[in-house]
Design a protein around this motif. Structure first.
Motif, PDB file in Angstrom:
ATOM      1  N   ALA A 273       0.806  -1.223   0.000  1.00 58.11           N
ATOM      2  CA  ALA A 273       0.000   0.000   0.000  1.00 58.11           C
ATOM      3  C   ALA A 273       0.838   1.270   0.000  1.00 58.11           C
ATOM      4  N   ASP A 274       2.046   1.222   0.566  1.00 60.23           N
ATOM      5  CA  ASP A 274       2.879   2.415   0.632  1.00 60.23           C
ATOM      6  C   ASP A 274       3.388   2.860  -0.740  1.00 60.23           C
ATOM      7  N   CYS A 275       3.299   1.994  -1.735  1.00 57.90           N
ATOM      8  CA  CYS A 275       3.804   2.361  -3.072  1.00 57.90           C
ATOM      9  C   CYS A 275       2.960   3.462  -3.706  1.00 57.90           C
ATOM     10  N   LEU A 276       1.779   3.746  -3.153  1.00 53.67           N
ATOM     11  CA  LEU A 276       0.890   4.758  -3.736  1.00 53.67           C
ATOM     12  C   LEU A 276       1.162   6.167  -3.212  1.00 53.67           C
ATOM     13  N   TYR A 277       2.085   6.292  -2.262  1.00 59.23           N
ATOM     14  CA  TYR A 277       2.439   7.624  -1.771  1.00 59.23           C
ATOM     15  C   TYR A 277       3.618   8.168  -2.583  1.00 59.23           C
ATOM     16  N   GLY A 278       3.467   9.397  -3.070  1.00 56.20           N
ATOM     17  CA  GLY A 278       4.550  10.018  -3.829  1.00 56.20           C
ATOM     18  C   GLY A 278       4.603   9.582  -5.280  1.00 56.20           C
ATOM     19  N   LEU A 279       3.464   9.336  -5.894  1.00 53.73           N
ATOM     20  CA  LEU A 279       3.440   8.918  -7.294  1.00 53.73           C
ATOM     21  C   LEU A 279       3.937  10.045  -8.196  1.00 53.73           C
ATOM     22  N   GLY A 280       4.807   9.686  -9.143  1.00 52.50           N
ATOM     23  CA  GLY A 280       5.363  10.665 -10.064  1.00 52.50           C
ATOM     24  C   GLY A 280       4.460  10.896 -11.263  1.00 52.50           C
ATOM     25  N   ARG A 281       4.603  12.071 -11.887  1.00 52.33           N
ATOM     26  CA  ARG A 281       3.784  12.401 -13.061  1.00 52.33           C
ATOM     27  C   ARG A 281       4.618  13.187 -14.069  1.00 52.33           C
ATOM     28  N   TYR A 282       4.293  13.002 -15.347  1.00 50.30           N
ATOM     29  CA  TYR A 282       4.948  13.732 -16.417  1.00 50.30           C
ATOM     30  C   TYR A 282       4.093  14.943 -16.813  1.00 50.30           C
ATOM     31  N   LEU A 283       4.644  16.145 -16.675  1.00 48.36           N
ATOM     32  CA  LEU A 283       3.942  17.355 -17.089  1.00 48.36           C
ATOM     33  C   LEU A 283       3.782  17.359 -18.606  1.00 48.36           C
ATOM     34  N   ARG A 284       2.568  17.694 -19.081  1.00 47.25           N
ATOM     35  CA  ARG A 284       2.317  17.777 -20.525  1.00 47.25           C
ATOM     36  C   ARG A 284       2.279  19.248 -20.950  1.00 47.25           C
ATOM     37  N   PRO A 285       3.363  19.755 -21.534  1.00 47.14           N
ATOM     38  CA  PRO A 285       3.372  21.128 -22.023  1.00 47.14           C
ATOM     39  C   PRO A 285       2.990  21.177 -23.496  1.00 47.14           C
ATOM     40  N   ALA A 286       2.775  22.370 -24.000  1.00 46.83           N
ATOM     41  CA  ALA A 286       2.562  22.542 -25.436  1.00 46.83           C
ATOM     42  C   ALA A 286       3.934  22.543 -26.116  1.00 46.83           C
ATOM     43  N   GLY A 287       3.923  22.589 -27.456  1.00 45.67           N
ATOM     44  CA  GLY A 287       5.170  22.733 -28.186  1.00 45.67           C
ATOM     45  C   GLY A 287       5.898  21.451 -28.515  1.00 45.67           C
ATOM     46  N   VAL A 288       5.319  20.305 -28.219  1.00 43.60           N
ATOM     47  CA  VAL A 288       5.917  19.021 -28.570  1.00 43.60           C
ATOM     48  C   VAL A 288       4.800  18.113 -29.074  1.00 43.60           C
ATOM     49  N   THR A 289       5.059  17.381 -30.135  1.00 43.55           N
ATOM     50  CA  THR A 289       4.017  16.531 -30.703  1.00 43.55           C
ATOM     51  C   THR A 289       3.684  15.382 -29.766  1.00 43.55           C
ATOM     52  N   SER A 290       2.496  14.829 -29.933  1.00 45.86           N
ATOM     53  CA  SER A 290       2.069  13.690 -29.117  1.00 45.86           C
ATOM     54  C   SER A 290       3.016  12.508 -29.318  1.00 45.86           C
ATOM     55  N   ALA A 291       3.417  12.277 -30.570  1.00 42.94           N
ATOM     56  CA  ALA A 291       4.301  11.149 -30.868  1.00 42.94           C
ATOM     57  C   ALA A 291       5.620  11.276 -30.122  1.00 42.94           C
TER      58      ALA A 291
END
Length: 306
Positions: A273-291
């Protein structure tokens, strides 16, 4: 007599050779068994983990002049959803992660989580129809004071640039099944001089004063979301990703099962259960294609699995 002695020596020599062979075989078998056990343990370790990328969005506006680090266009978001679908990823929510941790309910083979911070009205206006079109889900974390303000100010509640979702809109989002609502504080989303940065403890604050302030704010947000939106969040989303050591004990005390940060990394989800604390995320900015954007993330996922 000589023959007898020679025969005995020959028997002893054969016996020693046989013993040596048996010992060698035993050692080899032991080494093989150990190697197999190590490989099995390594495989089991990897099989027991799910590698999850989480994407962090903010504003979605059709005005291309407003694109930036925290704002993309609906067209860009749609390209993101297409790319996710083309690569056979399936969107999941925090409820899915908790179901896996608590009950072992399997997650999709290639899970991904889409999160929207702050609760902008433009998420409801532009992102919701796209989620419906592509059959996907997302997590949104509104700042409750802003939701409260725009709920009480109908004349300004539907401005795409600056408005935030109202309680009525949150309820509609929940009913749709496309959105999961999480806690982003009641009124701790600031980064200006003279104010607390997110939920960070101020240098001039005692631990007791800080803990009381954090407990009061997060509890107020929970109460508002439970009473006015009909949901009880399981996850706290750190404003600005600002974290301090004194915060987590209070967060756990209030019953939160997970936290979302702003660190760019793939998450390793296990039955712990402790693995759910501090989950990382990737910020999605403009200026870069989805691919290009998702290629970096999907490559990181495959690397994490090795």
């Amino acid at each position: 007599m000589v023959r007898l002695i020679s025969w005995n020596k020959w028997q002893n020599a054969v016996l020693c050779a046989v013993v040596a062979v048996l010992v060698a075989v035993g050692i080899a078998e032991t080494m093989i068994s150990h190697r197999e056990a190590t490989l099995a343990a390594s495989t089991a370790k990897k099989e027991g983990a799910v590698f999850l990328p989480i994407v962090m969005y903010h504003g979605v506006l059709d005005d291309t002049s407003r694109q930036g680090q925290y704002i993309i266009t609906p067209a860009q978001l749609e390209d993101d959803l297409k790319t996710i679908k083309e690569h056979s990823y399936t969107t999941v929510t925090m409820a899915d992660l908790l179901d896996y941790v608590d009950n072992g309910t399997p997650l999709p083979e290639k899970p991904i989580m889409l999160t929207f911070d702050d609760g902008y009205y433009n998420n409801y206006l532009f992102a919701d129809p796209l989620l419906e079109r592509y059959g996907m889900q997302a997590v949104i974390s509104p700042v409750c004071k802003w939701t409260e303000f725009y709920s009480d100010t109908p004349g300004q509640s539907d401005h795409a640039i600056y408005s935030h979702i109202t309680w009525e809109e949150i309820r509609a989002m929940v009913v749709s099944g496309r959105w999961e609502i999480q806690n982003h504080s009641y009124d701790m989303h600031y980064c200006e001089a003279g104010k607390r940065k997110g939920t960070l403890r101020r240098a001039s604050e005692t631990v007791q004063t800080y803990e009381a302030a954090l407990r009061e704010d997060l509890s107020a947000a929970q109460q508002h979301l439970t009473t006015l939106a009909g949901v009880t969040p399981t996850t706290f989303t750190y404003p600005y990703g600002a974290m301090c050591a004194e915060a987590l004990p209070i967060i756990k005390e209030l019953g939160f099962r997970a936290t979302l940060t702003c660190e760019s990394r793939v998450n390793r989800i296990t039955r712990d259960a402790d693995c759910l604390y501090g989950l990382g995320r990737y910020l999605r900015p403009a200026g870069v294609t989805s691919a290009t954007y998702f290629d970096r993330i999907f490559t990181a996922v495959e690397k994490a699995k090795k």
